[in-house]
Write a protein that holds these residues in place. Structure first.
Motif, PDB file in Angstrom:
ATOM      1  N   TRP A  80     -15.453  50.247 -15.635  1.00 37.15           N
ATOM      2  CA  TRP A  80     -14.324  49.829 -16.468  1.00 37.15           C
ATOM      3  C   TRP A  80     -14.460  48.362 -16.845  1.00 37.15           C
ATOM      4  N   CYS A 120      -9.708  52.535 -20.358  1.00 34.80           N
ATOM      5  CA  CYS A 120     -10.042  52.356 -18.937  1.00 34.80           C
ATOM      6  C   CYS A 120      -8.779  52.073 -18.125  1.00 34.80           C
ATOM      7  N   ILE A 160     -17.249  53.119 -22.084  1.00 29.35           N
ATOM      8  CA  ILE A 160     -16.361  53.226 -20.932  1.00 29.35           C
ATOM      9  C   ILE A 160     -14.982  53.667 -21.402  1.00 29.35           C
ATOM     10  N   PRO A 161     -14.178  54.313 -20.559  1.00 32.12           N
ATOM     11  CA  PRO A 161     -14.491  54.581 -19.162  1.00 32.12           C
ATOM     12  C   PRO A 161     -15.566  55.660 -18.985  1.00 32.12           C
TER      13      PRO A 161
END
Lengths: 109, 320
Positions: free
Chosen positions: A30, A37, A77-78
């Protein structure tokens, strides 16, 4: 409460705490600037509490730890990676429902 | 378990949160359901410079945080979870969230729109592995690398400009010879010498799913048919959005593109059901117009419930 069960992984402790762990380890990659995230964060916290003793759950900040995300070719991300015996056994990119993540974890505990 | 409500709002972008703010202040005790993409599209943006009231701009996620806090301050109840089914055939309407069921007299739909994809098989296979619809989330992973942005609108210009912070070169791929983006966004992108313009081009192929990563794109010029392979490591898709209306198929009138049709403000084809924001707007699609239409839906809903209480014609329940 749940947050206390969540580990903080870094490039420095990754090998020992993740790769050499005796139980499966879920790693949440993250960053502070990633809104999805932050959205996933509480879900990961809840999983840490629910799977206590079965799965080690931890987070890795990709800003502070560039080597590990690079090694695992993380491009977004996540991302959640599940490690077992030092190997990646599951990889999930993007926001997920808690129930879907539980199904994935249940395959490995 | 069944829960009975006066008003349920589905969606937590600018439209849903504005509807929640207004109906909370009107004492309608709204329940707002926020899904996986809570906060909506602004959660994936950086600096928002065209929302009035913020002369220096405000970060998209911060703006949504403010709207959410403001709605909660006046008593809007916010619940997390994904709505899995709705039944609008009779009143009270039924909202299903997994094993939970909520009944409500009125419904405001603010489910917004989600990023549209090009439609290549490799695109899905490589999503999160080099293909992305979120520059702010994933740009960081392309430091010093070549990438492509697909699209010709404001989001494509914004993403391309933003991504030059990380990427060594950004190929802007657009199927037409001219851009749809606003003047100011175009000028910013055109002034950026890290952006390589690939106008009149479409992506025929993204390579290489077998390797699990993006290694190149295959471009085709739509004017002369010329094919070019461009080696790069990321593809950011910004070709617009499609409305999130699959929950309401066959229950509400929609246009050919799946946008909910509204009349007399925010009213849908079912009395007591209102729609606001991008789910019913294929023209403007701005944070401020979404917020404005959220306010309209709130006022329409409030008047509908008042009329219902007084037994006025608008309130005749649907016969089924």
């Amino acid at each position: 409460m749940a947050a206390e069960q969540v580990q903080t992984f870094s490039d420095a402790n990754f090998s020992q705490q993740v790769l050499q762990a005796s139980s499966p380890v879920l790693v949440d990659f993250w960053a502070e600037w990633c809104a999805p995230c932050k959205r996933l964060g509480p879900t990961v916290d809840a999983l840490a509490a629910e799977y206590q003793g079965k799965v080690v759950v931890g987070k890795m900040n990709v800003d502070e730890n560039p080597s590990t995300p690079e090694k695992y070719a993380i491009r977004g991300i996540p991302t959640l990676l599940l490690f077992k015996g030092g190997e990646v056994v599951e990889s999930v990119v993007g926001l997920q429902q808690k129930d879907d993540l539980k199904k994935i974890l249940d395959r490995h505990v | 378990m069944s829960d009975s409500r006066q008003l349920v709002i589905i969606g937590s972008g600018p439209a849903g949160l504005t509807a929640a703010l207004y109906t909370a202040r009107a004492n309608l005790n709204p329940l707002l359901i926020e899904g996986l993409e809570a906060g909506g599209q602004l959660m994936l943006t950086t600096l928002v410079e065209n929302f009035p009231g913020f002369r220096d701009g405000i970060m998209g996620p911060d703006l949504m945080g403010e709207m959410r806090a403001q709605a909660e301050r006046f008593g809007a109840e916010i619940r997390q979870g994904d709505v899995t089914a709705v039944d609008l055939r009779k009143e009270p309407f039924r909202i299903v969230m997994g094993s939970e069921e909520i009944r409500t007299r009125t419904l405001i739909i603010a489910t917004g729109a989600s990023a549209r994809l090009i439609g290549l098989p490799a695109e899905r296979a490589l999503m999160g592995h080099g293909v992305s619809t979120c520059a702010t989330c994933d740009g960081y992973f392309f430091k010093g690398q070549e990438i492509a942005v697909v699209g010709g609108g404001d989001s494509a210009m914004e993403e391309a400009t933003f991504l030059t912070r990380f990427a060594s070169k950004v190929h802007l791929v657009h199927r037409r010879g001219d851009l749809r983006a606003s003047k100011i966004m175009q000028e910013r992108a055109l002034a950026n010498d890290k952006i390589v313009w690939r106008l009149n081009n479409v992506i025929d192929e993204i390579r290489d799913p077998a390797q699990g990563q993006v290694s190149s794109i295959l471009l085709r010029n739509v004017v002369d048919g010329e094919r070019t392979e461009v080696p790069l490591s990321g593809v950011f898709v910004a070709i617009g959005h499609r409305p999130n209306t699959s929950l309401f198929t066959d229950q509400l009138e929609m246009d050919a593109h799946g946008y909910i049709l509204t009349h007399d403000g925010s009213r849908t084809s079912v009395p007591g059901v209102f729609a606001c924001g991008d789910v019913q707007d294929r023209v403007y699609r701005q944070a401020i117009t979404a917020a404005g239409s959220g306010c309209m839906a709130a006022i329409d809903c409030e008047r509908y419930l008042e009329a219902l209480a007084q037994g006025l014609p608008e309130a005749v329940p649907i016969e089924n």
